[in-house]
Design an enzyme around this catalytic site. Structure first.
Site, PDB file in Angstrom:
ATOM      1  N   GLU A   1      22.262  33.424  24.058  1.00 39.67           N
ATOM      2  CA  GLU A   1      22.282  32.509  22.913  1.00 39.67           C
ATOM      3  C   GLU A   1      22.801  33.197  21.657  1.00 39.67           C
ATOM      4  O   GLU A   1      22.219  33.086  20.575  1.00 39.67           O
ATOM      5  CB  GLU A   1      20.882  31.922  22.682  1.00 39.67           C
ATOM      6  CG  GLU A   1      20.355  31.171  23.898  1.00 39.67           C
ATOM      7  CD  GLU A   1      19.037  30.455  23.685  1.00 39.67           C
ATOM      8  OE1 GLU A   1      18.213  30.924  22.880  1.00 39.67           O
ATOM      9  OE2 GLU A   1      18.845  29.411  24.343  1.00 39.67           O
TER      10      GLU A   1
ATOM     11  N   ASP B   1      14.299  26.541  30.983  1.00 33.29           N
ATOM     12  CA  ASP B   1      13.715  26.797  29.674  1.00 33.29           C
ATOM     13  C   ASP B   1      12.458  25.982  29.410  1.00 33.29           C
ATOM     14  O   ASP B   1      12.520  24.969  28.722  1.00 33.29           O
ATOM     15  CB  ASP B   1      14.772  26.482  28.599  1.00 33.29           C
ATOM     16  CG  ASP B   1      14.405  27.076  27.252  1.00 33.29           C
ATOM     17  OD1 ASP B   1      13.453  27.852  27.191  1.00 33.29           O
ATOM     18  OD2 ASP B   1      15.103  26.758  26.264  1.00 33.29           O
TER      19      ASP B   1
ATOM     20  N   GLU C   1       6.912  23.707  22.640  1.00 32.64           N
ATOM     21  CA  GLU C   1       8.278  23.377  22.211  1.00 32.64           C
ATOM     22  C   GLU C   1       8.807  22.078  22.826  1.00 32.64           C
ATOM     23  O   GLU C   1       9.112  21.128  22.113  1.00 32.64           O
ATOM     24  CB  GLU C   1       9.194  24.552  22.567  1.00 32.64           C
ATOM     25  CG  GLU C   1      10.649  24.276  22.257  1.00 32.64           C
ATOM     26  CD  GLU C   1      11.560  25.421  22.620  1.00 32.64           C
ATOM     27  OE1 GLU C   1      11.075  26.473  23.072  1.00 32.64           O
ATOM     28  OE2 GLU C   1      12.781  25.271  22.438  1.00 32.64           O
TER      29      GLU C   1
HETATM   30  O1  GCW Z   1      13.665  27.746  24.472  1.00 35.00           O
HETATM   31  C1  GCW Z   1      14.649  28.361  23.736  1.00 35.00           C
HETATM   32  C2  GCW Z   1      14.289  28.043  22.331  1.00 35.00           C
HETATM   33  C3  GCW Z   1      14.818  29.036  21.362  1.00 35.00           C
HETATM   34  C4  GCW Z   1      14.333  30.401  21.805  1.00 35.00           C
HETATM   35  C5  GCW Z   1      14.921  30.679  23.178  1.00 35.00           C
HETATM   36  C6  GCW Z   1      14.413  31.990  23.728  1.00 35.00           C
HETATM   37  C7  GCW Z   1      13.644  32.249  20.478  1.00 35.00           C
HETATM   38  O2  GCW Z   1      14.764  26.768  22.052  1.00 35.00           O
HETATM   39  O3  GCW Z   1      14.299  28.702  20.093  1.00 35.00           O
HETATM   40  O4  GCW Z   1      14.670  31.406  20.890  1.00 35.00           O
HETATM   41  O5  GCW Z   1      14.535  29.691  24.075  1.00 35.00           O
HETATM   42  O6  GCW Z   1      13.425  31.946  24.451  1.00 35.00           O
HETATM   43  O7  GCW Z   1      14.978  33.022  23.447  1.00 35.00           O
END
Ligand code: GCW
Length: 843
Positions: A301, A382, A410
């Site tokens: 990311e 995720d 989240e």
């Molecule tokens: O789930 C995603 C989140 C991001 C997060 C990323 C991760 C900290 O939306 O906000 O960043 O995973 O776990 O690195």
């Protein structure tokens, strides 16, 4: 005066903020009757104030005093009379205590005996002693004074939490990324806070559930955490943690040597880079001798990492491992590695983000230093409402691993929806991955037993904030409590943990315990039903706040949370024979099961298979009808939550009762938003009618855009399914008050529940009034952004859609119902529809 006092409800708890969570030590029923069986002397075998044994002494004194109203003194060596003695095994032996008969203890483990009117609590180490003391107090707080003698050892050595705290506010995430409980308790304005009271209170909560380390800053890290000022600040946090036996660790920004150190490279194999990290690490250990280690998110990311220099992930991890090794520290290297820029679904049926972790770690299992631990999210994507266990757990045999769980919700309702997570964790931990066709439950891989490893365990992303409830919602704290307990003992029963938590947090009243259990145990299945079922994932807005329905946002972008839904079919084909090949990443027995739709469990069907909407599930139902039914069933369950909760009025303090009532009411409304959005979306896409005729038919609704409008105008909502009928109304500009009216000709005179669906944006506090005839039924403000803590959203969509309900409203046939909306800031008092519902009907 006397008269007033007499009418005060006796025995009702005073207002409570939630700050002591499950460690309230509130008086238990018949507290005095226990006085004879509880010693009044605590002997703590260490008088140094930074020792967890000292802390244990203080805690025991406070607890016995609170729970039983009994005075009790603390002393630091043995004395006369029955006592509660707490110390390490070694410390106890030094005082002449006999340790010959003790059961075996591992690091952090404890032994406890309450036989013979005395208590003896011995830790293998200092924090083990504190864990034992907390355990003893937990028994007492439940009124359990039976004679016991047992040892308790943690299942795994790593029981950490991660906080995704940023050093300052800003960006899209405020001060804590995916945090819904307010600002950081550690940082403010780029530096560590002066007042770290909350940091110690947090350590206390964590120690009471066996957590032994905290990573205090976001994995999307900032290099300034490592500057001189901040390291001094971080050392103060470590000081605040130490009396609780909680160690501190830091997330690192991989490019720090360049960004902070001024080097022209951050190549992990470059000598100056190696030296820079060694120096930095030595400097940290000078300030924090018991520093736990690092957490690193690399090449994911947008984060830099070793791959930036064509080095392997192992080269990256080992750089830190070697720097930490002389000090005994460990590095948690995240497996959440994927390149969202190279994923392209429209061109490539075989592209799959779920494949990334195993591919990136391919061939590296024997390349890591022995103090590297790979931290793996439970599922391959995720933190979704349902995912299969990540297959990477079966590929790393030499390398120790931890599972990464999320306590912060989240994708699971951001603490605005009650979702008790342990039943999901339990399924994951118990899942048998059948490595080499041998029993291989995930928990046995984590604790090191399955592959004979010493390290391993658990990492939970918690994200508490300054809010006195910690997570933003009282009921969400059961997730944190159970996380620690399950990391200690993954065979724990989620329901039993919950019941203990309720007793400690709220009350011994059986109705309180049963009601919270009924709601909580129903909550994850309900949430799965009204968000995304059959393994399609949480169909939330993944391009914005990860909150509220937006199924279209999953596809057509490179983030890889695809559903590949079209007019006739849906699901990811992850088979080996025809799809992305993901199912082949599992050991053969599991791979074979997932390869065929007939052997894949229904709840993961669309995770692994691309099928027609008319495909028949093992249950006999079609996919599309299952969607409709599940969304109706799940949202119906959510409607019962406020009703169930209302039974507890007067049984718990008014402050927490009301705070949670408000949230559950909100959840019930938002569950309907979810239901309708998702059902409308797939109904529009597939053109297949709901066999029960519910989808698209709402007998008691009036669309706002169909009402007589004055100062309000219709507005086409995007995504279209986020509004009933595709439209809402907004005031014609930012300063004009709007009115929308309709004569209730279709309704016979009687009592009705009147619901108004509207949108509450984080860019203003509009006011709405609801009138029936000449009577104002209610008035409310669009101030949810201050009240429920979910990520702020600025758009009219499924994330901001919400509902307010007025119950038992007297309506005479033909009455004019009128909504008056006063815009504020950028929020144009949007209204979607009203429902005038006969009592007992919800729609
Ligand atoms: O789930 C995603 C989140 C991001 C997060 C990323 C991760 C900290 O939306 O906000 O960043 O995973 O776990 O690195």
């Amino acid at each position: 005066m006397l008269a007033i006092l007499l009418f005060l409800p006796l025995g009702l708890a005073a207002a409570e903020t939630g700050i002591d969570a499950w460690l309230r030590y509130a008086p238990i029923p018949d507290a005095e009757s226990y006085h004879g069986s509880i010693p009044s002397i605590v002997v703590a075998l260490n008088d140094s104030q930074i020792s967890p044994v000292y802390t244990a002494g203080q805690e025991l004194q406070q607890g016995i005093n609170g729970i039983f109203g009994k005075d009790c003194t603390v002393q630091y060596e043995g004395g006369d009379g029955p006592s509660v003695t707490v110390g390490t095994v070694a410390g106890y032996a030094e005082t002449g205590g006999s340790i010959d008969e003790l059961p075996e203890l591992v690091d952090d483990g404890f032994y406890m005996s309450t036989v013979g009117g005395e208590a003896l609590i011995l830790g293998q180490n200092e924090r083990g002693a504190l864990y034992g003391a907390f355990h003893y107090l937990e028994l007492l707080a439940q009124g359990n004074v039976t004679e016991l003698a047992f040892a308790s050892n943690p299942d795994a050595p790593i029981r950490w939490v991660n906080q995704w705290d940023n050093l300052r506010d800003g960006g899209t995430h405020g001060s804590i990324e995916r945090g819904y409980g307010g600002h950081s308790i550690f940082f403010w304005d780029g530096v560590v806070r002066d007042d770290l009271t909350r940091a110690s209170q947090y350590a206390r909560l964590l120690a009471s559930i066996g957590i032994n380390a905290v990573i205090v800053n976001n994995v999307n890290a900032n290099e300034t955490i490592l500057n001189e000022t901040n390291l001094d600040g971080v050392a103060r946090i470590a000081d605040a943690f130490r009396p609780y036996g909680v160690q501190l660790g830091l997330s690192l920004y991989f490019a720090s040597p360049e960004a902070l150190g001024g080097l022209d490279t951050f190549d992990p194999l470059n000598d100056t880079v190696v030296e820079w990290w060694n120096d930095k690490t030595n400097q940290i250990y000078e300030k924090i001798p018991d520093f736990a280690g690092y957490l690193v998110k690399a090449n994911s990311e947008g984060q830099p990492g070793p791959i930036t220099y064509n080095r392997t992930l192992a080269d990256g991890a080992n750089l830190f491992a070697r720097a930490l090794k002389p000090h005994g520290g460990i590095i948690m290297f995240r497996a959440f590695v994927y390149d969202h820029e190279s994923l392209n679904q429209t061109l490539n049926w075989k592209a799959d983000r779920a494949n990334a972790a195993v591919e990136f770690f391919d061939g590296l299992d024997d390349q890591f230093e022995d103090n590297v631990v790979v931290q793996i999210k439970y599922g391959p994507i995720d933190f979704q409402v349902r995912e299969p266990v990540s297959p990477l757990f079966t590929h790393l045999v030499k390398t120790p691993v931890t599972v990464e769980l999320q306590i912060t919700q989240e994708y699971l309702g951001q603490q605005c929806h009650l979702v008790y997570l342990p039943p999901m964790w339990k399924e994951l931990l118990d899942f048998d991955l059948r490595v080499d066709s041998q029993p291989s439950p995930l928990s046995s891989i984590l604790n090191g037993q399955r592959f004979n490893r010493k390290l391993g365990g658990y990492a939970g992303v918690v994200n508490v904030g300054l809010n006195e409830t910690w997570l933003g919602s009282h009921l969400s704290m059961s997730n944190l409590y159970a996380y620690g307990k399950m990391a200690w003992d993954p065979t724990s029963s989620p329901e039993a943990l919950l019941n203990t938590w309720t007793k400690l947090t709220f009350s011994h009243d059986q109705e309180v315990i049963d009601t919270i259990a009924d709601m909580s145990m129903a909550s994850w299945p309900a949430y799965e039903n009204y968000t995304g079922n059959l393994g399609i994932q949480t169909l939330t807005d993944i391009l914005n706040a990860h909150y509220g329905p937006n199924p279209a946002s999953q596809d057509g972008n490179p983030w890889g949370q695809w559903t590949r839904a079209d007019a006739t079919t849906i699901g990811m084909d992850r088979t080996v024979w025809n799809g992305t090949g993901f199912s082949g990443q599992y050991p053969s027995e599991i791979a074979a099961q997932y390869e065929s739709p007939t052997t894949t469990p229904d709840n993961l069907l669309l995770w692994f298979h691309h099928v027609p909407y008319t495909y028949r599930l093992r249950s006999g139902q079609t996919v599309i009808q299952h969607f409709y039914d599940a969304h109706y069933a799940g949202s119906a369950t959510a409607q019962t939550f406020p009703t169930q909760w209302s039974r507890l009025q007067g049984k718990i303090d008014a402050e927490r009762f009301e705070a949670q009532r408000f949230r559950l009411e909100y959840q019930a409304g938002h569950a309907l938003v979810w239901r309708d959005s998702i059902n409308n979306f797939y109904h529009n896409k597939s053109g297949i009618a709901d066999q029960q005729g519910r989808v698209g038919n709402h007998a008691y609704r009036v669309e706002a855009e169909d009402m007589a409008l004055d100062g309000y105008v219709p507005y086409a909502v995007s995504p279209v399914e986020a509004a009933s009928g595709g439209y809402c109304i907004v005031t014609s500009d930012n300063s004009t008050r709007g009115a929308a009216s309709v004569a209730l000709e279709r309704w016979e005179s009687g009592r009705y529940d009147v619901a108004v669906n509207y949108y509450d944006l984080a860019i203003g506090n509009s006011t709405w009034e609801l009138w029936i005839g000449e009577e104002m039924v209610g008035e409310w403000k669009g101030d949810l952004e201050y009240r429920i803590g979910k990520a702020p959203v600025f758009y009219i969509d499924g994330q901001t859609a919400t509902r307010i309900t007025f119950r038992g409203v007297e309506v005479t046939k033909g009455d004019v119902l009128k909504i008056v909306g006063v815009p504020d800031g950028q929020e144009p008092a949007p209204v979607d529809y009203i429902s005038v519902l006969p009592e007992g009907v919800v729609d």
